[in-house]
Design an enzyme around this catalytic site. Structure first.
Site, PDB file in Angstrom:
ATOM      1  N   GLY A 122      13.101  33.130  -6.452  1.00  0.00           N
ATOM      2  CA  GLY A 122      12.873  34.643  -5.874  1.00  0.00           C
ATOM      3  C   GLY A 122      13.875  35.385  -5.373  1.00  0.00           C
ATOM      4  O   GLY A 122      13.797  36.527  -4.827  1.00  0.00           O
ATOM      5  N   CYS A 123      15.102  35.063  -5.468  1.00  0.00           N
ATOM      6  CA  CYS A 123      16.265  35.710  -5.243  1.00  0.00           C
ATOM      7  C   CYS A 123      16.514  36.867  -5.996  1.00  0.00           C
ATOM      8  O   CYS A 123      16.703  36.677  -7.260  1.00  0.00           O
ATOM      9  CB  CYS A 123      17.576  34.624  -5.031  1.00  0.00           C
ATOM     10  SG  CYS A 123      19.062  35.752  -4.989  1.00  0.00           S
TER      11      CYS A 123
END
Length: 153
Positions: free
Chosen positions: A11-12
């Site tokens: 999710g970064c």
């Protein structure tokens, strides 16, 4: 082109951008989670190589930014224990190509290693890509806490 194993924080946005740069250069990228990987001292050291301990850490993580974790004050054993307990403290991404392993996304170094073609005209490709106030470190929205006390004086 290279087959790149890319260990990331799921999710970064910064890691997503780094993956896309590799794909745009023609590489095949296999993303893996830093959090879900069972790290050992040996596996971590195979990425960190001869880097000083302080360069093993994600400078954008809240515990490092706040001073709760001071990488320069950690010895090798303490740093390894902390990184195994809290993998989001690791500098990322961790990259593997053909058995060679590296940490971080320094475009010039990666270009010399596997090729990137046109280098991004960007400042710090390891910097957080989120708005001010966003925490890039483990919290309730990034998975369970391990209960490890992070204060290092």
């Amino acid at each position: 082109m290279a087959q790149v194993i890319f260990y990331e924080k799921p999710g970064c946005a910064g890691n997503a951008r780094q993956r896309q740069i590799l794909k745009d250069a023609g590489h095949t990228v296999e993303a893996r989670s830093l959090v879900d990987t069972q790290w050992t001292n040996e596996s971590l050291l195979s990425f960190f190589g001869a880097l000083p301990v302080a360069q093993w850490f994600n400078r954008n993580s809240l515990p490092v930014e706040s001073g709760d974790v001071v990488p320069e004050r950690l010895d090798r054993e303490a740093a390894l224990a902390l990184l195994k307990a809290q993998p989001l403290l690791m500098r990322r991404p961790l990259l593997e190509v053909g058995g060679e392993r590296r940490v971080g996304f320094e475009a010039e170094s990666i270009d010399a290693w596997i090729g990137l073609g046109l280098l991004p005209k960007d400042d710090d490709l390891e910097a957080c890509r989120h708005a001010a106030g966003h925490s890039c470190q483990a919290s309730s929205d990034h998975g369970p806490s391990t209960g490890v006390k992070l204060k290092v004086l």
